[in-house]
Design a protein around this motif. Structure first.
Motif, PDB file in Angstrom:
ATOM      1  N   HIS A 172       1.011  -1.519  -0.385  1.00 45.15           N
ATOM      2  CA  HIS A 172      -0.052  -0.229   0.076  1.00 45.15           C
ATOM      3  C   HIS A 172       0.661   1.168  -0.047  1.00 45.15           C
ATOM      4  N   ASP A 173       1.888   1.399   1.144  1.00 46.48           N
ATOM      5  CA  ASP A 173       2.313   2.548   0.753  1.00 46.48           C
ATOM      6  C   ASP A 173       3.344   2.414   0.024  1.00 46.48           C
ATOM      7  N   LEU A 177       1.890   3.941  -2.480  1.00 43.41           N
ATOM      8  CA  LEU A 177       1.138   5.827  -2.721  1.00 43.41           C
ATOM      9  C   LEU A 177       2.577   6.630  -2.679  1.00 43.41           C
ATOM     10  N   SER A 178       3.726   5.923  -3.129  1.00 40.76           N
ATOM     11  CA  SER A 178       4.868   6.336  -2.891  1.00 40.76           C
ATOM     12  C   SER A 178       5.145   6.532  -4.886  1.00 40.76           C
ATOM     13  N   THR A 204      -2.367  -1.417  -9.865  1.00 41.95           N
ATOM     14  CA  THR A 204      -3.399  -1.400  -9.276  1.00 41.95           C
ATOM     15  C   THR A 204      -2.664  -2.334  -8.147  1.00 41.95           C
ATOM     16  N   ARG A 262      -7.197  -0.442  -5.362  1.00 43.75           N
ATOM     17  CA  ARG A 262      -6.645   0.887  -4.550  1.00 43.75           C
ATOM     18  C   ARG A 262      -6.822   1.970  -5.338  1.00 43.75           C
TER      19      ARG A 262
END
Length: 343
Positions: free
Chosen positions: A42-43, A46-47, A53, A262
Protein backbone atom coordinates in the motif's frame (compact mmCIF):
# COMPACT_ATOMS: atom_id res chain seq x y z
CA UNK A 1 -32.85 -9.08 0.90
CA UNK A 2 -30.72 -11.80 2.47
CA UNK A 3 -28.79 -11.10 5.64
CA UNK A 4 -25.08 -10.39 5.33
CA UNK A 5 -22.73 -12.57 7.39
CA UNK A 6 -21.78 -11.14 10.78
CA UNK A 7 -18.46 -11.51 12.58
CA UNK A 8 -18.34 -14.15 15.27
CA UNK A 9 -18.63 -13.11 18.88
CA UNK A 10 -14.96 -13.40 19.72
CA UNK A 11 -11.79 -15.47 19.95
CA UNK A 12 -13.62 -18.45 21.34
CA UNK A 13 -15.11 -19.22 17.90
CA UNK A 14 -14.14 -22.62 16.53
CA UNK A 15 -14.22 -26.11 17.98
CA UNK A 16 -11.74 -28.80 18.85
CA UNK A 17 -8.61 -28.70 20.99
CA UNK A 18 -6.77 -26.30 18.71
CA UNK A 19 -3.00 -25.82 18.46
CA UNK A 20 -0.70 -25.39 21.42
CA UNK A 21 0.71 -21.96 22.24
CA UNK A 22 3.89 -22.41 20.17
CA UNK A 23 1.94 -23.51 17.09
CA UNK A 24 -0.53 -20.68 17.41
CA UNK A 25 2.26 -18.14 17.90
CA UNK A 26 3.82 -19.33 14.61
CA UNK A 27 0.47 -18.87 12.84
CA UNK A 28 0.09 -15.43 14.40
CA UNK A 29 3.57 -14.36 13.30
CA UNK A 30 2.88 -15.57 9.76
CA UNK A 31 -0.29 -13.46 9.66
CA UNK A 32 1.65 -10.51 11.06
CA UNK A 33 4.21 -10.80 8.26
CA UNK A 34 1.44 -10.92 5.66
CA UNK A 35 -0.34 -7.91 7.18
CA UNK A 36 2.86 -5.87 7.12
CA UNK A 37 3.69 -6.99 3.59
CA UNK A 38 0.31 -5.74 2.43
CA UNK A 39 0.84 -2.44 4.26
CA UNK A 40 4.20 -2.12 2.54
CA UNK A 41 2.52 -2.73 -0.83
CA UNK A 42 0.00 0.00 0.00
CA UNK A 43 2.72 2.46 1.01
CA UNK A 44 4.90 1.65 -2.00
CA UNK A 45 1.93 2.22 -4.30
CA UNK A 46 1.31 5.64 -2.77
CA UNK A 47 4.98 6.51 -3.21
CA UNK A 48 4.85 5.61 -6.91
CA UNK A 49 7.02 2.49 -6.71
CA UNK A 50 4.17 0.08 -7.46
CA UNK A 51 2.52 0.66 -10.83
CA UNK A 52 -0.94 -0.37 -11.94
CA UNK A 53 -3.16 -1.37 -9.06
CA UNK A 54 -3.30 -3.74 -6.12
CA UNK A 55 -6.09 -5.75 -4.54
CA UNK A 56 -5.17 -6.04 -0.89
CA UNK A 57 -6.26 -8.90 1.34
CA UNK A 58 -5.58 -7.19 4.67
CA UNK A 59 -8.16 -8.60 7.07
CA UNK A 60 -8.34 -11.97 5.33
CA UNK A 61 -5.01 -13.42 6.49
CA UNK A 62 -6.54 -16.11 8.68
CA UNK A 63 -8.09 -17.85 5.68
CA UNK A 64 -4.78 -18.30 3.88
CA UNK A 65 -2.67 -19.09 6.94
CA UNK A 66 -5.21 -21.40 8.57
CA UNK A 67 -5.87 -23.30 5.36
CA UNK A 68 -2.21 -23.67 4.46
CA UNK A 69 -1.45 -25.00 7.95
CA UNK A 70 -3.89 -27.84 7.27
CA UNK A 71 -2.48 -28.78 3.86
CA UNK A 72 0.46 -30.84 2.68
CA UNK A 73 3.36 -29.06 1.01
CA UNK A 74 2.60 -30.80 -2.29
CA UNK A 75 -1.10 -29.92 -2.40
CA UNK A 76 -2.18 -27.58 -5.20
CA UNK A 77 -3.44 -24.07 -4.43
CA UNK A 78 -5.24 -21.66 -6.77
CA UNK A 79 -6.15 -18.09 -5.80
CA UNK A 80 -7.77 -14.94 -7.16
CA UNK A 81 -6.22 -11.59 -8.03
CA UNK A 82 -6.58 -10.82 -4.29
CA UNK A 83 -3.97 -13.46 -3.59
CA UNK A 84 -0.95 -11.93 -1.86
CA UNK A 85 -1.80 -13.75 1.37
CA UNK A 86 -2.08 -17.12 -0.37
CA UNK A 87 1.25 -16.75 -2.15
CA UNK A 88 2.95 -15.82 1.12
CA UNK A 89 1.22 -18.60 3.06
CA UNK A 90 2.46 -21.15 0.51
CA UNK A 91 6.08 -20.10 0.74
CA UNK A 92 6.64 -16.96 -1.31
CA UNK A 93 8.79 -14.45 0.59
CA UNK A 94 7.83 -10.82 1.23
CA UNK A 95 10.85 -9.78 -0.83
CA UNK A 96 9.76 -11.88 -3.82
CA UNK A 97 6.23 -10.51 -3.67
CA UNK A 98 7.16 -6.85 -3.18
CA UNK A 99 9.82 -7.04 -5.89
CA UNK A 100 7.20 -8.43 -8.25
CA UNK A 101 4.83 -5.57 -7.46
CA UNK A 102 7.70 -3.14 -8.08
CA UNK A 103 8.56 -4.76 -11.45
CA UNK A 104 11.98 -5.97 -10.36
CA UNK A 105 13.92 -8.86 -11.88
CA UNK A 106 13.96 -10.64 -8.52
CA UNK A 107 10.16 -10.65 -8.36
CA UNK A 108 8.22 -13.84 -7.87
CA UNK A 109 7.37 -13.98 -11.59
CA UNK A 110 10.34 -11.98 -12.87
CA UNK A 111 8.15 -8.85 -13.12
CA UNK A 112 5.76 -10.56 -15.55
CA UNK A 113 2.84 -11.13 -13.19
CA UNK A 114 2.49 -8.18 -10.88
CA UNK A 115 0.03 -7.98 -8.03
CA UNK A 116 -2.77 -9.86 -9.78
CA UNK A 117 -0.82 -12.94 -10.89
CA UNK A 118 1.47 -13.98 -8.05
CA UNK A 119 2.52 -17.58 -8.68
CA UNK A 120 5.02 -19.94 -7.08
CA UNK A 121 4.90 -23.14 -9.08
CA UNK A 122 7.78 -24.69 -7.14
CA UNK A 123 5.47 -24.68 -4.10
CA UNK A 124 2.41 -25.79 -6.11
CA UNK A 125 0.86 -22.34 -5.66
CA UNK A 126 -0.36 -22.45 -9.24
CA UNK A 127 -1.46 -18.92 -9.79
CA UNK A 128 -3.61 -15.94 -8.96
CA UNK A 129 -6.32 -15.46 -11.58
CA UNK A 130 -7.83 -12.16 -12.68
CA UNK A 131 -10.88 -13.67 -14.42
CA UNK A 132 -13.50 -14.25 -11.73
CA UNK A 133 -14.12 -17.97 -11.25
CA UNK A 134 -11.84 -19.05 -14.11
CA UNK A 135 -9.49 -21.02 -11.89
CA UNK A 136 -12.13 -23.27 -10.34
CA UNK A 137 -12.28 -25.65 -13.33
CA UNK A 138 -8.46 -25.57 -13.45
CA UNK A 139 -8.37 -26.74 -9.84
CA UNK A 140 -10.78 -29.53 -10.80
CA UNK A 141 -8.31 -30.57 -13.51
CA UNK A 142 -5.45 -30.61 -11.01
CA UNK A 143 -7.52 -32.78 -8.68
CA UNK A 144 -8.29 -35.13 -11.59
CA UNK A 145 -4.56 -35.42 -12.27
CA UNK A 146 -3.85 -36.19 -8.61
CA UNK A 147 -6.46 -38.92 -8.57
CA UNK A 148 -5.19 -40.50 -11.80
CA UNK A 149 -1.64 -40.56 -10.42
CA UNK A 150 -2.74 -41.79 -7.00
CA UNK A 151 -0.55 -39.13 -5.43
CA UNK A 152 -2.77 -38.42 -2.43
CA UNK A 153 -2.67 -34.71 -3.25
CA UNK A 154 -5.68 -32.43 -3.14
CA UNK A 155 -6.38 -29.20 -4.99
CA UNK A 156 -7.71 -26.14 -3.18
CA UNK A 157 -9.39 -23.26 -5.01
CA UNK A 158 -9.85 -20.00 -3.09
CA UNK A 159 -12.41 -17.58 -4.54
CA UNK A 160 -14.54 -14.63 -3.56
CA UNK A 161 -18.27 -14.51 -2.91
CA UNK A 162 -18.90 -12.91 -6.31
CA UNK A 163 -17.67 -16.05 -8.07
CA UNK A 164 -20.61 -18.00 -6.67
CA UNK A 165 -22.85 -16.33 -9.27
CA UNK A 166 -20.48 -17.25 -12.12
CA UNK A 167 -21.13 -20.26 -14.33
CA UNK A 168 -17.65 -21.70 -13.81
CA UNK A 169 -18.38 -22.09 -10.10
CA UNK A 170 -21.37 -24.33 -10.79
CA UNK A 171 -19.60 -26.24 -13.59
CA UNK A 172 -16.62 -26.93 -11.35
CA UNK A 173 -18.73 -28.12 -8.41
CA UNK A 174 -20.79 -30.35 -10.66
CA UNK A 175 -17.83 -32.09 -12.32
CA UNK A 176 -15.97 -32.43 -9.04
CA UNK A 177 -19.00 -34.13 -7.51
CA UNK A 178 -19.67 -36.38 -10.51
CA UNK A 179 -16.06 -37.55 -10.60
CA UNK A 180 -15.67 -37.55 -6.80
CA UNK A 181 -12.45 -35.58 -7.03
CA UNK A 182 -10.06 -34.60 -4.22
CA UNK A 183 -10.72 -30.87 -4.44
CA UNK A 184 -11.67 -28.32 -1.82
CA UNK A 185 -13.49 -25.10 -2.73
CA UNK A 186 -12.92 -22.27 -0.24
CA UNK A 187 -15.01 -19.12 -0.58
CA UNK A 188 -13.59 -15.99 1.05
CA UNK A 189 -16.90 -14.23 1.62
CA UNK A 190 -15.97 -10.60 2.37
CA UNK A 191 -19.58 -9.47 1.74
CA UNK A 192 -18.88 -7.52 -1.46
CA UNK A 193 -18.55 -8.63 -5.07
CA UNK A 194 -16.33 -5.68 -5.96
CA UNK A 195 -18.71 -2.86 -4.96
CA UNK A 196 -22.05 -4.67 -4.76
CA UNK A 197 -23.17 -6.38 -1.53
CA UNK A 198 -23.45 -10.07 -2.33
CA UNK A 199 -26.60 -10.24 -0.17
CA UNK A 200 -28.39 -7.81 -2.50
CA UNK A 201 -28.13 -10.03 -5.56
CA UNK A 202 -28.14 -13.58 -4.20
CA UNK A 203 -31.18 -15.59 -3.17
CA UNK A 204 -29.52 -17.54 -0.37
CA UNK A 205 -27.89 -16.29 2.83
CA UNK A 206 -24.62 -18.19 2.38
CA UNK A 207 -23.80 -17.79 -1.32
CA UNK A 208 -21.32 -20.67 -1.43
CA UNK A 209 -22.31 -23.10 1.33
CA UNK A 210 -26.03 -22.94 0.54
CA UNK A 211 -25.35 -23.97 -3.09
CA UNK A 212 -23.25 -27.03 -2.20
CA UNK A 213 -26.19 -29.39 -1.43
CA UNK A 214 -27.45 -28.99 -5.00
CA UNK A 215 -24.35 -30.91 -6.10
CA UNK A 216 -24.29 -33.40 -3.25
CA UNK A 217 -21.25 -31.68 -1.73
CA UNK A 218 -20.89 -30.94 1.98
CA UNK A 219 -20.99 -27.20 2.51
CA UNK A 220 -19.83 -25.55 5.72
CA UNK A 221 -19.39 -22.02 7.03
CA UNK A 222 -16.58 -20.93 9.31
CA UNK A 223 -15.35 -17.79 11.02
CA UNK A 224 -12.79 -16.75 8.43
CA UNK A 225 -11.09 -14.38 10.88
CA UNK A 226 -10.23 -17.18 13.30
CA UNK A 227 -7.08 -18.95 12.08
CA UNK A 228 -7.71 -21.93 14.36
CA UNK A 229 -11.29 -22.43 13.20
CA UNK A 230 -10.17 -22.24 9.57
CA UNK A 231 -7.38 -24.75 10.12
CA UNK A 232 -9.74 -27.19 11.80
CA UNK A 233 -12.36 -26.92 9.05
CA UNK A 234 -9.87 -27.26 6.20
CA UNK A 235 -8.15 -30.20 7.89
CA UNK A 236 -11.46 -32.01 8.23
CA UNK A 237 -12.59 -31.42 4.63
CA UNK A 238 -9.12 -32.05 3.21
CA UNK A 239 -8.91 -35.35 5.05
CA UNK A 240 -12.26 -36.36 3.65
CA UNK A 241 -11.22 -35.49 0.10
CA UNK A 242 -7.87 -37.24 0.48
CA UNK A 243 -9.62 -40.38 1.67
CA UNK A 244 -11.58 -40.58 -1.59
CA UNK A 245 -14.89 -39.18 -0.32
CA UNK A 246 -15.02 -36.39 -2.88
CA UNK A 247 -15.00 -32.61 -2.85
CA UNK A 248 -15.96 -30.24 -0.07
CA UNK A 249 -16.91 -26.58 0.13
CA UNK A 250 -16.02 -24.16 2.89
CA UNK A 251 -17.38 -20.62 3.14
CA UNK A 252 -15.13 -18.45 5.30
CA UNK A 253 -16.80 -15.26 6.54
CA UNK A 254 -14.26 -12.47 6.53
CA UNK A 255 -13.83 -8.80 5.65
CA UNK A 256 -11.32 -6.77 3.67
CA UNK A 257 -9.92 -3.72 5.40
CA UNK A 258 -9.48 -1.78 2.17
CA UNK A 259 -11.65 -1.17 -0.86
CA UNK A 260 -11.87 -3.54 -3.79
CA UNK A 261 -8.67 -2.09 -5.28
CA UNK A 262 -6.45 0.92 -4.83
CA UNK A 263 -8.90 2.92 -6.96
CA UNK A 264 -11.76 2.24 -4.53
CA UNK A 265 -12.24 4.28 -1.31
CA UNK A 266 -15.04 1.87 -0.28
CA UNK A 267 -17.40 4.70 0.65
CA UNK A 268 -20.34 2.37 -0.03
CA UNK A 269 -19.67 0.37 3.14
CA UNK A 270 -21.61 1.46 6.24
CA UNK A 271 -19.31 2.88 8.93
CA UNK A 272 -20.91 0.72 11.62
CA UNK A 273 -20.29 -2.41 9.55
CA UNK A 274 -16.64 -1.53 9.03
CA UNK A 275 -16.16 -0.79 12.73
CA UNK A 276 -17.84 -4.04 13.75
CA UNK A 277 -15.59 -6.14 11.54
CA UNK A 278 -12.42 -4.26 12.49
CA UNK A 279 -13.14 -5.21 16.09
CA UNK A 280 -12.94 -8.83 14.90
CA UNK A 281 -9.54 -8.48 13.24
CA UNK A 282 -7.81 -11.86 12.61
CA UNK A 283 -4.68 -10.74 14.46
CA UNK A 284 -6.74 -9.66 17.47
CA UNK A 285 -8.63 -12.97 17.48
CA UNK A 286 -5.32 -14.86 17.51
CA UNK A 287 -3.96 -12.56 20.24
CA UNK A 288 -7.04 -13.33 22.32
CA UNK A 289 -6.51 -17.05 21.90
CA UNK A 290 -2.82 -16.71 22.83
CA UNK A 291 -3.67 -14.70 25.92
CA UNK A 292 -6.08 -17.46 26.91
CA UNK A 293 -3.22 -19.94 26.59
CA UNK A 294 -1.09 -17.83 28.92
CA UNK A 295 1.19 -16.31 26.30
CA UNK A 296 3.15 -13.38 27.84
CA UNK A 297 2.59 -9.99 26.21
CA UNK A 298 6.33 -9.58 25.64
CA UNK A 299 6.43 -12.80 23.61
CA UNK A 300 3.72 -11.45 21.32
CA UNK A 301 5.55 -8.14 21.05
CA UNK A 302 8.72 -9.97 20.03
CA UNK A 303 6.80 -11.78 17.28
CA UNK A 304 5.50 -8.45 15.98
CA UNK A 305 9.03 -7.03 16.01
CA UNK A 306 10.35 -10.00 14.04
CA UNK A 307 7.58 -9.60 11.48
CA UNK A 308 8.31 -5.90 11.13
CA UNK A 309 12.03 -6.57 10.65
CA UNK A 310 11.39 -9.20 7.97
CA UNK A 311 9.17 -6.89 5.94
CA UNK A 312 11.42 -3.85 6.34
CA UNK A 313 14.36 -5.87 5.05
CA UNK A 314 12.20 -7.10 2.16
CA UNK A 315 11.23 -3.54 1.20
CA UNK A 316 14.85 -2.39 1.15
CA UNK A 317 15.99 -5.42 -0.85
CA UNK A 318 13.18 -5.00 -3.39
CA UNK A 319 14.01 -1.31 -3.84
CA UNK A 320 17.64 -2.20 -4.60
CA UNK A 321 16.82 -5.07 -6.95
CA UNK A 322 17.58 -4.54 -10.67
CA UNK A 323 14.98 -3.97 -13.34
CA UNK A 324 14.24 -6.95 -15.56
CA UNK A 325 16.26 -7.53 -18.72
CA UNK A 326 14.09 -6.60 -21.74
CA UNK A 327 15.49 -9.67 -23.51
CA UNK A 328 13.57 -11.80 -21.01
CA UNK A 329 10.20 -10.33 -21.99
CA UNK A 330 9.19 -13.15 -24.32
CA UNK A 331 10.56 -16.06 -22.34
CA UNK A 332 8.30 -18.46 -20.46
CA UNK A 333 5.41 -18.16 -22.91
CA UNK A 334 5.63 -21.89 -23.68
CA UNK A 335 6.70 -24.80 -21.49
CA UNK A 336 10.11 -24.88 -23.20
CA UNK A 337 10.80 -21.37 -21.91
CA UNK A 338 10.50 -19.62 -25.27
CA UNK A 339 7.91 -17.75 -27.30
CA UNK A 340 8.52 -19.09 -30.81
CA UNK A 341 5.23 -19.97 -32.47
CA UNK A 342 4.86 -23.50 -33.76
CA UNK A 343 2.02 -25.50 -35.21
Amino acid sequence: MTRAPQPAAGPEAGTGPGPDAAELLALYEEMAVIRRTEKAAHDLFLSGLVKGTTHLAAGQEAVAVGASAALRDDDYVFATYRGHHHALARGATPEECLAELMSRASGLCGAKGGSMHLTKASANMLGSYAIVGAHLPVAVGAAWSARLRGSGQIAVAFFGDGATNIGAFHEALNLAAVWKLPVLFVCENNLYMEYTPIADVTAVADPAADRAPAYGIPGETVDGNDVVAVREAVARLAGRARAGDGPGLLEARTYRHFGHSRADPAAYRPAEEVERWLRHDPLDVARGRLAGLGMPAETLAAADQRAEAVVQAAVEAAKKAPAPDPREALTDVWADGGARWRT
